[in-house]
Design a protein around this motif. Sequence first.
Motif, PDB file in Angstrom:
ATOM      1  N   MET A  30       0.826  -1.206   0.000  1.00 48.28           N
ATOM      2  CA  MET A  30       0.000   0.000   0.000  1.00 48.28           C
ATOM      3  C   MET A  30       0.860   1.255   0.000  1.00 48.28           C
ATOM      4  SD  MET A  30      -2.836   1.403  -0.380  1.00 48.28           S
ATOM      5  CE  MET A  30      -4.005   0.063  -0.292  1.00 48.28           C
ATOM      6  N   LYS A  31       1.975   1.226   0.711  1.00 44.82           N
ATOM      7  CA  LYS A  31       2.892   2.370   0.696  1.00 44.82           C
ATOM      8  C   LYS A  31       3.380   2.627  -0.733  1.00 44.82           C
ATOM      9  CE  LYS A  31       7.158   4.120   2.772  1.00 44.82           C
ATOM     10  NZ  LYS A  31       8.260   3.818   3.677  1.00 44.82           N
ATOM     11  N   GLY A  32       3.704   1.555  -1.450  1.00 40.61           N
ATOM     12  CA  GLY A  32       4.134   1.672  -2.844  1.00 40.61           C
ATOM     13  C   GLY A  32       3.040   2.212  -3.747  1.00 40.61           C
ATOM     14  N   ILE A  33       1.818   1.777  -3.516  1.00 41.74           N
ATOM     15  CA  ILE A  33       0.685   2.259  -4.315  1.00 41.74           C
ATOM     16  C   ILE A  33       0.475   3.756  -4.087  1.00 41.74           C
ATOM     17  CG2 ILE A  33      -1.838   2.138  -4.544  1.00 41.74           C
ATOM     18  CD1 ILE A  33      -1.519  -0.938  -4.048  1.00 41.74           C
ATOM     19  N   ILE A  34       0.535   4.170  -2.837  1.00 43.14           N
ATOM     20  CA  ILE A  34       0.364   5.593  -2.517  1.00 43.14           C
ATOM     21  C   ILE A  34       1.466   6.419  -3.171  1.00 43.14           C
ATOM     22  CG2 ILE A  34       0.408   7.278  -0.633  1.00 43.14           C
ATOM     23  CD1 ILE A  34      -1.009   5.079   1.117  1.00 43.14           C
ATOM     24  N   LYS A  35       2.706   5.935  -3.109  1.00 45.08           N
ATOM     25  CA  LYS A  35       3.830   6.631  -3.748  1.00 45.08           C
ATOM     26  C   LYS A  35       3.642   6.685  -5.267  1.00 45.08           C
ATOM     27  CE  LYS A  35       7.630   7.396  -1.058  1.00 45.08           C
ATOM     28  NZ  LYS A  35       7.600   8.718  -0.512  1.00 45.08           N
ATOM     29  N   ALA A  36       3.278   5.557  -5.856  1.00 47.92           N
ATOM     30  CA  ALA A  36       3.083   5.503  -7.311  1.00 47.92           C
ATOM     31  C   ALA A  36       1.975   6.459  -7.746  1.00 47.92           C
ATOM     32  CB  ALA A  36       2.767   4.075  -7.748  1.00 47.92           C
ATOM     33  N   ASP A  37       0.938   6.581  -6.943  1.00 42.89           N
ATOM     34  CA  ASP A  37      -0.130   7.535  -7.264  1.00 42.89           C
ATOM     35  C   ASP A  37       0.408   8.955  -7.307  1.00 42.89           C
ATOM     36  OD1 ASP A  37      -2.130   5.663  -7.604  1.00 42.89           O
ATOM     37  OD2 ASP A  37      -2.907   5.858  -5.566  1.00 42.89           O
ATOM     38  N   SER A  38       1.283   9.287  -6.361  1.00 45.31           N
ATOM     39  CA  SER A  38       1.816  10.654  -6.350  1.00 45.31           C
ATOM     40  C   SER A  38       2.783  10.891  -7.512  1.00 45.31           C
ATOM     41  CB  SER A  38       2.489  10.963  -5.014  1.00 45.31           C
ATOM     42  OG  SER A  38       3.642  10.191  -4.836  1.00 45.31           O
ATOM     43  N   TYR A  39       3.464   9.842  -7.990  1.00 41.58           N
ATOM     44  CA  TYR A  39       4.412   9.981  -9.086  1.00 41.58           C
ATOM     45  C   TYR A  39       3.774   9.850 -10.468  1.00 41.58           C
ATOM     46  CZ  TYR A  39       8.151   9.361  -5.613  1.00 41.58           C
ATOM     47  OH  TYR A  39       8.996   9.479  -4.533  1.00 41.58           O
ATOM     48  N   PHE A  40       2.761   8.988 -10.598  1.00 41.18           N
ATOM     49  CA  PHE A  40       2.211   8.678 -11.916  1.00 41.18           C
ATOM     50  C   PHE A  40       0.742   9.052 -12.086  1.00 41.18           C
ATOM     51  CE2 PHE A  40       5.569   5.459 -11.152  1.00 41.18           C
ATOM     52  CZ  PHE A  40       6.457   5.871 -12.122  1.00 41.18           C
ATOM     53  N   LYS A  86     -12.811   8.761  -2.230  1.00 38.72           N
ATOM     54  CA  LYS A  86     -12.975   7.384  -1.758  1.00 38.72           C
ATOM     55  C   LYS A  86     -11.660   6.605  -1.743  1.00 38.72           C
ATOM     56  CE  LYS A  86     -17.370   7.216  -0.882  1.00 38.72           C
ATOM     57  NZ  LYS A  86     -17.878   6.849   0.431  1.00 38.72           N
ATOM     58  N   VAL A  87     -11.017   6.487  -2.902  1.00 38.78           N
ATOM     59  CA  VAL A  87      -9.839   5.621  -3.023  1.00 38.78           C
ATOM     60  C   VAL A  87      -8.684   6.095  -2.137  1.00 38.78           C
ATOM     61  CG1 VAL A  87      -8.100   4.689  -4.607  1.00 38.78           C
ATOM     62  CG2 VAL A  87     -10.493   4.838  -5.334  1.00 38.78           C
ATOM     63  N   ALA A  88      -8.289   7.351  -2.275  1.00 35.68           N
ATOM     64  CA  ALA A  88      -7.143   7.859  -1.500  1.00 35.68           C
ATOM     65  C   ALA A  88      -7.367   7.757   0.013  1.00 35.68           C
ATOM     66  CB  ALA A  88      -6.800   9.289  -1.910  1.00 35.68           C
ATOM     67  N   PRO A  89      -8.544   8.164   0.531  1.00 31.37           N
ATOM     68  CA  PRO A  89      -8.754   8.004   1.974  1.00 31.37           C
ATOM     69  C   PRO A  89      -8.733   6.535   2.420  1.00 31.37           C
ATOM     70  CG  PRO A  89     -10.328   9.584   1.095  1.00 31.37           C
ATOM     71  CD  PRO A  89      -9.629   8.949  -0.080  1.00 31.37           C
ATOM     72  N   LEU A  90      -9.280   5.638   1.592  1.00 36.67           N
ATOM     73  CA  LEU A  90      -9.251   4.216   1.943  1.00 36.67           C
ATOM     74  C   LEU A  90      -7.826   3.671   1.911  1.00 36.67           C
ATOM     75  CD1 LEU A  90     -12.467   3.052   0.077  1.00 36.67           C
ATOM     76  CD2 LEU A  90     -12.096   2.937   2.558  1.00 36.67           C
ATOM     77  N   GLN A  91      -7.005   4.146   0.976  1.00 36.94           N
ATOM     78  CA  GLN A  91      -5.599   3.730   0.920  1.00 36.94           C
ATOM     79  C   GLN A  91      -4.880   4.140   2.200  1.00 36.94           C
ATOM     80  OE1 GLN A  91      -4.752   3.829  -3.860  1.00 36.94           O
ATOM     81  NE2 GLN A  91      -3.937   5.479  -2.658  1.00 36.94           N
ATOM     82  N   ILE A  94      -6.039   1.880   5.036  1.00 34.24           N
ATOM     83  CA  ILE A  94      -5.409   0.557   4.972  1.00 34.24           C
ATOM     84  C   ILE A  94      -3.958   0.654   5.437  1.00 34.24           C
ATOM     85  CG2 ILE A  94      -4.568  -1.233   3.383  1.00 34.24           C
ATOM     86  CD1 ILE A  94      -7.200  -0.768   1.773  1.00 34.24           C
ATOM     87  N   TYR A  95      -3.267   1.688   5.002  1.00 33.70           N
ATOM     88  CA  TYR A  95      -1.874   1.877   5.412  1.00 33.70           C
ATOM     89  C   TYR A  95      -1.777   2.025   6.931  1.00 33.70           C
ATOM     90  CZ  TYR A  95       2.851   3.683   5.697  1.00 33.70           C
ATOM     91  OH  TYR A  95       4.170   3.863   6.028  1.00 33.70           O
ATOM     92  N   ARG A  96      -2.646   2.854   7.507  1.00 34.26           N
ATOM     93  CA  ARG A  96      -2.628   3.048   8.970  1.00 34.26           C
ATOM     94  C   ARG A  96      -3.005   1.767   9.705  1.00 34.26           C
ATOM     95  NH1 ARG A  96      -5.370   7.726   7.694  1.00 34.26           N
ATOM     96  NH2 ARG A  96      -7.304   6.839   8.491  1.00 34.26           N
ATOM     97  N   LEU A  97      -4.008   1.041   9.197  1.00 32.29           N
ATOM     98  CA  LEU A  97      -4.440  -0.199   9.857  1.00 32.29           C
ATOM     99  C   LEU A  97      -3.314  -1.220   9.938  1.00 32.29           C
ATOM    100  CD1 LEU A  97      -8.000  -0.840   8.313  1.00 32.29           C
ATOM    101  CD2 LEU A  97      -7.488  -0.411  10.723  1.00 32.29           C
ATOM    102  N   THR A  98      -2.477  -1.252   8.899  1.00 34.51           N
ATOM    103  CA  THR A  98      -1.430  -2.281   8.831  1.00 34.51           C
ATOM    104  C   THR A  98      -0.071  -1.786   9.318  1.00 34.51           C
ATOM    105  OG1 THR A  98      -1.013  -1.719   6.510  1.00 34.51           O
ATOM    106  CG2 THR A  98      -2.581  -3.505   6.949  1.00 34.51           C
ATOM    107  N   SER A  99       0.014  -0.531   9.705  1.00 41.10           N
ATOM    108  CA  SER A  99       1.277   0.008  10.217  1.00 41.10           C
ATOM    109  C   SER A  99       1.562  -0.512  11.619  1.00 41.10           C
ATOM    110  CB  SER A  99       1.225   1.536  10.267  1.00 41.10           C
ATOM    111  OG  SER A  99       1.214   2.056   8.977  1.00 41.10           O
ATOM    112  N   ASN A 100       2.835  -0.670  11.922  1.00 42.37           N
ATOM    113  CA  ASN A 100       3.296  -1.062  13.261  1.00 42.37           C
ATOM    114  C   ASN A 100       2.702  -2.377  13.757  1.00 42.37           C
ATOM    115  OD1 ASN A 100       4.770   1.369  13.366  1.00 42.37           O
ATOM    116  ND2 ASN A 100       2.938   2.448  14.048  1.00 42.37           N
ATOM    117  N   MET A 101       2.401  -3.258  12.853  1.00 46.05           N
ATOM    118  CA  MET A 101       1.891  -4.578  13.236  1.00 46.05           C
ATOM    119  C   MET A 101       2.972  -5.602  12.937  1.00 46.05           C
ATOM    120  SD  MET A 101      -1.177  -4.061  14.431  1.00 46.05           S
ATOM    121  CE  MET A 101      -1.740  -5.739  14.579  1.00 46.05           C
TER     122      MET A 101
END
Length: 143
Positions: A30-40, A86-91, A94-101
């Motif tokens: 998900m971190k990669g997807i968020i980064k790719a969205d900002s780049y592409f 919708k998509v960006a807030p859900l991303q 998901i990133y926050r839910l899976t962080s530090n686990m």
Amino acid sequence: MIFLGNIITGLFWMHFAVKTKDLKIINHTMKGIIKADSYFTIPGVIIITAGGFMAAIYGHYPILRTGWIFWSIVMFSISGLVFGFKVAPLQKRIYRLTSNMENSKGFDWVNFHKTYVAWDIWGLIAILTPLAAFIMMTLKIPK
């Protein structure tokens, strides 16, 4: 094509990450997807929209009276709204839910799955609308 490809591959890689049930892999994906969205994705929207308007103006096409141009703009607008609201807030969720686990013990998979399915559905809408625009622009339909 980079714009469409980035969205499609994001959905594809996230599907595989979720199947692993490894929170580190899901989070990293998900971190990669968020980064790719900002780049592409976001620059792609700007370039496609500006280029489309400039090409229509240069070609002397009446933007609002040329069906394939008008409806392509509508499809891109829907995609942008879906992505932004919708998509960006859900991303991010998901990133926050899976962080530090460190492991999946005690992880709320039901909440995660609900969020992931929502992201998947809204992501599909966000890709189908510009895909429809791509088809309309290529085939120049409707007239």
